[in-house]
Every structure is written in C-alpha cells, then in structure tokens.
Design an enzyme around this catalytic site. Structure first.
Site, PDB file in Angstrom:
ATOM      1  CG  PHE A 152      -5.414 -77.895 109.954  1.00  0.00           C
ATOM      2  CD1 PHE A 152      -5.401 -76.513 109.899  1.00  0.00           C
ATOM      3  CD2 PHE A 152      -5.915 -78.507 111.104  1.00  0.00           C
ATOM      4  CE1 PHE A 152      -5.876 -75.743 110.970  1.00  0.00           C
ATOM      5  CE2 PHE A 152      -6.390 -77.752 112.169  1.00  0.00           C
ATOM      6  CZ  PHE A 152      -6.362 -76.377 112.102  1.00  0.00           C
ATOM      7  CG  ASP A 167      -3.131 -84.932 112.612  1.00  0.00           C
ATOM      8  OD1 ASP A 167      -4.155 -85.363 113.175  1.00  0.00           O
ATOM      9  OD2 ASP A 167      -2.893 -83.726 112.472  1.00  0.00           O
ATOM     10  CE  LYS A 182     -11.433 -81.972 113.794  1.00  0.00           C
ATOM     11  NZ  LYS A 182     -12.319 -80.858 114.141  1.00  0.00           N
ATOM     12  CB  THR A 220      -3.746 -77.944 134.706  1.00  0.00           C
ATOM     13  OG1 THR A 220      -2.822 -76.896 134.994  1.00  0.00           O
ATOM     14  CG2 THR A 220      -4.664 -78.149 135.903  1.00  0.00           C
TER      15      THR A 220
END
Length: 490
Positions: free
Chosen positions: A207, A316, A347, A371
């Site tokens: 994931f 990851d 997280k 941004t």
C-alpha cells in the site's frame, strides 16, 4: 516466553488507584510499575457501547472523539468513554494525545506566526525554514541521504518520489544531451519521447497511497482500486512467510528466493516490451496489506537486485518510520550502509515528504512542486517530538514494551490457537491473524467495548500501532483485557 506472562497468581492492579476484579481461573499478566507523567489517565473507563448515543454515524466514521479530554495513550469519545488506544489514528500519533511538550510549543509566542501563516513553501518560505528543517527532518536523515523534500501526506510523498525517480532515470539516459523540442511537444499530449514509458515495480499486498500513480502500486484491498483506471506497471510477489519462523526456515528461504527471482524476471520482461522499470518501491513491513514481514536477508538481496539493474530503490516508511519498530527507521534493521535511494515518510513524523540522495535532486525549479509542499508548523512539532524521543529514550521503551506485547500475543496464541495465529512483530509494530474477517472484526468491536482500540489490516489480521509512550504496564493491561475477550469469545 517471558515467565512473567505465565504467572497466574499475579494481581491485575495497574496502578495504586486502579482496582479491577477478575473471574477466577483466568490468565492474568504481570503488571509493571507506572511512572508516566501526570497527564495520563489511570486506565480505561467505559460508559456506553461504542459508538455511543452521541456518536451514531454512517460510512467510514467509527466514532466521534473528544480530543480535548484525550491524554497519553487514552482516547476519549464524545460519550465519555475512555479507551486505551493501540491504533493511534492509523499509526500517526507519535508521543500520545495532548503531550505537554507539544502544548508548550503551541503556546510559545515566538511560534504564533508559523501556526497562523501557512506559506507556499516552494516560492515564499519563511526566513527560519532552513534552520527549522535542520532541527527537525534533517536531524533524522536515513543513512546515505542529506536531501529532503517536504510534502503534506504519505500519498503525495510517494507520488512525487515516483516523479523524482522518473526525472532521475531520464536524465541518466539522456546524459549531457539537451532536452529536445520533440520531447517538449510530445509531453504536452502524453506521448513518447516526452512521456517515456517508465514503470515503478511494486509488490502484491503493498500500500503506497490513493493518488493515481500510488494507486497503481497499491495492492492491498479492492475497495481502494475499484473503478479507477490504472497503469501497466509490474507487480512482484511479496514473500508469504510461514509461522513460527523457527519451524519453517528452509521453506521461508525458498519462498523469498522465489520472489527475488520473480523481481528480476519482471524487470527483464517489461524491458523487452519497452516498459522500463525505473524504480522499485517496497515497505519494510507491508502494513495495510496484512503486516507481512520478510527477513532482513530478503531486503539486503533485493537491494542488490535493484542496484544490479540500475533502478532506483524507494523505501516507503510512511507507516513504519518514526520509531515504532524500535529503530527510528524500520530499514535500519537491515544493517545496510546504503539501504535505499529515496525514503518516504509521513504519519508519526507529523508531515509528509521524502529523503533522497544528491543525484536525485531535480535539475530545474517547479519539477517537484505544489502550493504548500508541507507545513512549517508541523516541522516545529516534529522537532519537539524528536526531542522527547531522545530525552525520554522512547526507542528503548518501544523495544521493552514491544517485547511484552509480542510475548503476550505468543502466549495468547498458545492458549487460544483457534482464535490467534501467526503472532508477529518488531517493537510495538505487532499483529496476529484471526480465523477469518468476521471474527477479526468482532474481536475489534468487543475490545473497543472493553476499552481498547485496535485496528485491522489485510484479510484477517489485527494490528497494533500504539504511540511511542506505550509502556510495559499498558501492554500488560491490554493482554489481561484481551485474554478475557478470547476466553468468552464465541
């Protein structure tokens, strides 16, 4: 198995003011001395079922929370139920709810401007931003990296890490040749050579987020991907280890070798059909996909395969980073001096982003851009989180509490083999398998109504994601409550 977990005659008293009666003959875990700061509660306190009357809802919402009253390892809902939280907002609360050190950061008048003025960091960063990055993210850079790109969340971190890999790979292929007019024109209509047919290899069960590129590399639940167009990117098998590990050494080694061979075969296969594998992304522990582990040797060999084929290696650490495995980065367990080319995070680190090697730095402005590109206020909080981790030696605490938790799960597995299997973990990053999805979900519900918040993952796993301030006595408290649940489970 720690002998303390097998001692039946020990009391269930968690603290001097906490008195709980237990049915005779039940398994009771040893307690540990409580030495928490004053802001934490004594234990769970349940007034209603959860969700309660004030928290009825539909959709994905589990229950509404009273964050003002939540403390340390305890989450309070709007009905006044106080629960020991071993899930912590899907692994994103680093040092517990309302930690005094973080409240102090918020109340510091010199920080007010940072909290109320959120800049477009890529073009108008605040004067002190480089200094604050040095105090926060650049103080925890993974081995071999000294560059960081901030982002807002895990998905955009990986999405832009993919882009960084593609830019790096094309630059490597192009060499010193200037970008051609044809490349500039064809990229505007989504065609080659301006848009080369590069791919990112991922692993089944992984994931990496829900944005379009990340979703192509995500293979944990169908609900994430259903109805969304995707990309023809290679998907390698991730090792499916057999437990207990010590009983299946040969079988697991063969399984990992099979997966590594498939990785190489896919790289060659995709290259032959004109779809170059520019990078490979992997989690040190597949989290959403079911807490799937592989050996350190597997990752060391995978690193060599990636290097051999000239791909980039993206680790990851969105869910595994921040100390929950007993090391700040889970990939540190591999023992490599060159563990990856890019490491993504979010997280527990309060903000998103990725670290990378010098050669992956984009060669022009605006190639990696949006941004906000993160939030300086979150870097202020992260700097204090890191300070608390170091001052309170929370990585050592995670190792101690994690041992109690995993030993307890292994003992419950021995006691209730029809309900608990494949107990596994590193630090407090633990999990086990229930018999099926229905029983898993009922266990989570029963635990919640007894004052414990747990999370599910994969097809039938229950995962533990407590804060770094989760201590041994919290683990014992959970084990006692969960033992009672299992003893009465039907």
């Amino acid at each position: 198995m720690a002998s303390s977990l097998l001692t039946r005659q020990l009391t269930y008293t968690l603290q001097k003011n906490l008195k709980l009666s237990l049915p005779r003959g039940r398994y009771i875990s040893q307690t540990a001395t409580k030495n928490d700061v004053d802001f934490e509660y004594d234990g769970p306190s349940m007034k209603t079922e959860v969700p309660g009357p004030r928290s009825r809802n539909t959709g994905a919402v589990t229950f509404f929370c009273n964050y003002e009253e939540s403390r340390g390892n305890y989450l309070v809902d709007v009905d006044g139920n106080r629960m020991l939280d071993l899930y912590c907002q899907i692994s994103s609360i680093p040092i517990g709810y309302n930690h005094p050190a973080l409240i102090k950061v918020l109340h510091d008048p010199t920080n007010v401007s940072t909290f109320v003025n959120r800049p477009a960091l890529g073009v108008l960063p605040p004067e002190n931003f480089p200094e604050k990055l040095t105090e926060s993210l650049l103080s925890i850079t993974p081995e071999g990296m000294n560059q960081v790109q901030t982002m807002a969340c895990g998905s955009c971190s990986n999405e832009n890490a993919f882009k960084t890999i593609f830019i790096w790979y094309r630059k490597k292929e192009r060499g010193q040749v200037e970008i051609t007019k044809e490349e500039q024109e064809t990229c505007m209509i989504n065609q080659s050579p301006g848009c080369p047919d590069y791919t990112i290899m991922s692993f089944m069960g992984g994931f990496h987020g829900r944005t379009m590129g990340c979703l192509a590399a995500t293979h944990s639940k169908a609900i994430h991907k259903l109805d969304i167009p995707s990309l023809d990117w290679p998907i390698a098998p991730f090792p499916q280890l057999k437990y207990p590990l010590e009983d299946f050494i040969k079988e697991n080694k063969l399984e990992e070798a099979r997966c590594l061979e498939e990785v190489e075969d896919l790289i060659v296969k995709y290259r032959k059909k004109g779809k170059t594998v520019a990078g490979i992304v992997v989690e040190p522990i597949q989290s959403e996909g079911g807490d799937n582990h592989a050996s350190d040797d597997f990752f060391r060999e995978l690193r060599e395969v990636v290097r051999k084929h000239g791909c980039a290696f993206l680790v990851d650490e969105v869910q595994t980073g921040g100390g929950c495995t007993g090391k700040f980065w889970a990939h540190e367990h591999w023992g490599l001096k060159d563990p990856g080319d890019i490491v993504s995070f979010s997280k527990k680190l309060q903000t998103g982003g990725y670290f990378y090697k010098d050669e992956f730095r984009p060669d022009a402005p605006y190639r990696i851009f949006n941004t906000w590109l993160g939030d300086p206020a979150k870097n202020l909080l992260l700097a204090e989180v890191i300070n608390v981790i170091n001052t309170e030696k929370l990585l050592d605490n995670v190792s101690r509490a994690g041992k109690v938790l995993l030993d307890g799960l292994l003992d419950l597995q021995t006691r209730y083999p029809h309900l608990v299997s494949r107990a596994r973990g590193r630090g407090t990053f633990c999990s086990f398998d229930a018999p099926d999805d229905d029983k898993r979900n009922r266990m989570i519900l029963k635990a919640r109504n007894k004052g414990v918040v747990l999370g599910g993952c994969g097809e039938k796993s229950i995962r533990f994601r407590p804060a770094l301030v989760f201590k041994e006595h919290h683990a014992h408290l959970f084990l006692n409550i969960f033992n009672d649940i299992l003893a009465d489970f039907k």
